[in-house]
Design a protein around this motif. Structure first.
Motif, PDB file in Angstrom:
ATOM      1  N   ARG A  85       8.559   0.304   9.372  1.00 42.98           N
ATOM      2  CA  ARG A  85       8.482   0.890   8.256  1.00 42.98           C
ATOM      3  C   ARG A  85       9.814   1.671   7.943  1.00 42.98           C
ATOM      4  NH1 ARG A  85       2.896   4.383   7.956  1.00 42.98           N
ATOM      5  NH2 ARG A  85       4.308   5.661   6.397  1.00 42.98           N
ATOM      6  N   GLU A  86       9.944   1.645   6.525  1.00 45.98           N
ATOM      7  CA  GLU A  86      11.352   2.125   5.814  1.00 45.98           C
ATOM      8  C   GLU A  86      11.585   3.930   6.526  1.00 45.98           C
ATOM      9  OE1 GLU A  86      13.314   1.380   2.067  1.00 45.98           O
ATOM     10  OE2 GLU A  86      12.217   3.105   1.496  1.00 45.98           O
ATOM     11  N   GLU A  87      10.595   4.185   6.589  1.00 49.29           N
ATOM     12  CA  GLU A  87      10.692   5.827   7.062  1.00 49.29           C
ATOM     13  C   GLU A  87      11.172   5.983   8.438  1.00 49.29           C
ATOM     14  OE1 GLU A  87       7.082   5.758   4.213  1.00 49.29           O
ATOM     15  OE2 GLU A  87       7.945   4.622   5.596  1.00 49.29           O
ATOM     16  N   LYS A 133       0.778  -1.102  -0.118  1.00 54.14           N
ATOM     17  CA  LYS A 133       0.128   0.129  -0.058  1.00 54.14           C
ATOM     18  C   LYS A 133       0.854   1.245  -0.052  1.00 54.14           C
ATOM     19  CE  LYS A 133      -3.951  -2.234   2.315  1.00 54.14           C
ATOM     20  NZ  LYS A 133      -4.914  -2.029   3.521  1.00 54.14           N
ATOM     21  N   GLY A 134       1.846   1.117  -0.752  1.00 49.69           N
ATOM     22  CA  GLY A 134       2.649   2.448  -1.121  1.00 49.69           C
ATOM     23  C   GLY A 134       3.859   2.785   0.108  1.00 49.69           C
ATOM     24  N   HIS A 135       3.834   1.920   1.034  1.00 47.06           N
ATOM     25  CA  HIS A 135       4.949   1.866   1.933  1.00 47.06           C
ATOM     26  C   HIS A 135       6.096   0.611   2.095  1.00 47.06           C
ATOM     27  CE1 HIS A 135       3.142   5.553   3.821  1.00 47.06           C
ATOM     28  NE2 HIS A 135       2.225   4.919   3.819  1.00 47.06           N
ATOM     29  N   VAL A 136       6.985   0.875   2.296  1.00 50.24           N
ATOM     30  CA  VAL A 136       8.081  -0.434   2.431  1.00 50.24           C
ATOM     31  C   VAL A 136       8.263  -0.835   3.843  1.00 50.24           C
ATOM     32  CG1 VAL A 136      10.458  -1.099   1.991  1.00 50.24           C
ATOM     33  CG2 VAL A 136       9.234   0.296   0.392  1.00 50.24           C
ATOM     34  N   TYR A 137       7.965  -1.980   4.166  1.00 49.63           N
ATOM     35  CA  TYR A 137       8.042  -2.383   5.465  1.00 49.63           C
ATOM     36  C   TYR A 137       9.055  -3.469   5.610  1.00 49.63           C
ATOM     37  CZ  TYR A 137       3.414  -0.475   6.166  1.00 49.63           C
ATOM     38  OH  TYR A 137       2.395   0.447   6.481  1.00 49.63           O
TER      39      TYR A 137
END
Length: 437
Positions: free
Chosen positions: A309-311, A291-295
């Motif tokens: 999360r990557e952020e 869903k648009g995020h990298v985990y």
């Protein structure tokens, strides 16, 4: 009046652009008119007669055996065949009552004496080709031992005429260097590298983007780091041309190609793939996009860690790098310490150690040659080990040059320290691949 085929031949397409074919045709037409023969069809070939299997010659023989003509007129015996197999094929025509004429030779191919004379000329022609081949190969071997590459230059180099070294192509050489560096980084597969280099403008000499096969061939070629390898024989030689890449970079690329440097590329090339492990169980954290995020997930079911999360990782890394700050005094102190360290006898003796390694490598090569002469190893094993030694020699020579340039290192260090005075800012503004580096 008998009908005959006319057969003319030159050895190469380039020779076909000259007057040889026309001169052969004129001689054959003159012979035919003097002997009451009609040339019903011409067979023109631009291929060497040293090997059997010429398509036009074979088609002519097939047509003669079907009695589509009473015979054939050739310029002279060596135009017909310069190998025993084709000469036997031609001789069998006479045995099948098919006439064989030579425009410039007074040979009666049906008589024993004429046949013997023609056979002798054919044997001489075949021997001439064998001798020419040996002398050509001898000349090529001599040029290779001198460090010359007497064939077409690979992509990234320019041909400069016979007897001259290949020189870097000012347009393609930097792109070739970049291609090796990108692949060595592990950030690219062959397909993604092909797309990247096509976008950057790397093309063949025909102006077309290199295909995947071309990229693979380029990456496997040691010519770019100064080693000449002849694919047909497997032999290697030390090249005298200018290298585009270092031996160390070439080896890294070969390790990546062989899968010795971990996975080359993932589908999404996530920034921190393979860099972090779970703090609880030390298992690798595997990235995936949802869903648009990298985990980044721990793959151990029993572990309490689920995902990050990557952020969050990026914020943490940036926070740590902000703690790495260097003042002008720090830069000066570290530079001074480096100058003192580089002046120690241990560092100064480094070049002598490398020279000793080069001497040992030369002795190993001599022993390897002795093993080949004594038939203790086969030619393939010799070629493989020799190539490895040449690459090792190139790597050591690069290290020796670095050691000799040691006086420049404090200046280089100062530039590096100035660059990382604000490493957090560099990181924040970098592209994902640069952040990963």
């Amino acid at each position: 009046m008998k009908t005959c085929f006319g057969y003319v031949r030159v050895s190469t397409q380039k020779q076909g652009e000259g007057v040889s074919l026309q001169a052969q045709k004129e001689a054959i037409e003159t012979y035919a008119s003097h002997n009451n023969l009609t040339i019903s069809r011409w067979f023109e070939e631009k291929e060497t007669a040293a090997k059997s299997g010429r398509p036009i010659f074979t088609a002519m023989i097939r047509a003669l055996k079907k009695h589509q003509a009473d015979g054939v007129v050739l310029h002279k015996p060596d135009r017909a065949a310069r190998n025993p197999r084709d000469w036997v094929t031609l001789s069998e025509l006479s045995d099948a009552d098919i006439d064989v004429h030579f425009a410039t030779e007074t040979l009666d191919f049906r008589s024993r004496g004429g046949r013997l004379s023609a056979d002798i000329q054919a044997v001489i022609a075949a021997d001439y080709i064998r001798n020419l081949r040996e002398e050509t190969l001898k000349g090529i071997e001599g040029r290779l031992k001198q460090g010359h590459f007497p064939f077409g230059a690979p992509i990234g180099y320019l041909d400069n005429g016979g007897g001259k070294f290949k020189t870097p192509d000012p347009v393609r050489a930097p792109l070739i260097q970049l291609a090796f560096e990108l692949y060595a980084s592990g950030e690219h597969s062959l397909r993604s590298l092909q797309r990247e280099m096509a976008a950057r403008g790397l093309t063949s000499r025909g102006g077309r983007p290199l295909q995947k096969r071309g990229i693979e061939t380029m990456l496997a070629n040691p010519f770019y780091c100064g080693v000449i390898r002849i694919k047909t024989t497997g032999r290697t030689y030390e090249g005298a041309h200018q290298s585009l890449i270092s031996a160390a970079l070439y080896k890294r690329v070969q390790d990546v190609r062989a899968g010795k440097s971990g996975k080359k590329v993932t589908r999404h090339n996530h920034t921190y793939r393979g860099l972090f492990r779970c703090g609880l169980c030390q298992s690798a954290m595997t990235p995936e996009k949802q869903k648009g995020h990298v985990y980044y997930r721990c793959q151990q079911p029993a572990c309490a860690t689920k995902c990050v999360r990557e952020e969050v990782i990026e914020t943490s890394v940036h926070g740590l790098l902000r703690r790495v700050r260097m003042s002008n005094a720090d830069v000066s102190a570290l530079t001074k310490a480096a100058e003192e360290q580089l002046g120690t006898p241990a560092v100064q003796d480094q070049s002598k150690q490398i020279e000793l390694q080069l001497g040992n490598l030369k002795a190993r090569h001599e022993r390897l040659t002795d093993l080949l002469i004594d038939a203790a190893i086969d030619q393939d094993t010799f070629n493989q080990r020799k190539q490895a030694m040449l690459l090792e020699r190139a790597r050591l020579e690069e290290q020796l040059q670095e050691a000799l340039d040691i006086a420049k290192k404090p200046t280089q260090l100062r530039k590096f320290l100035e660059l990382i005075k604000n490493v957090a800012g560099l990181y924040q503004n970098a592209k994902p691949a640069e952040k990963r580096q």
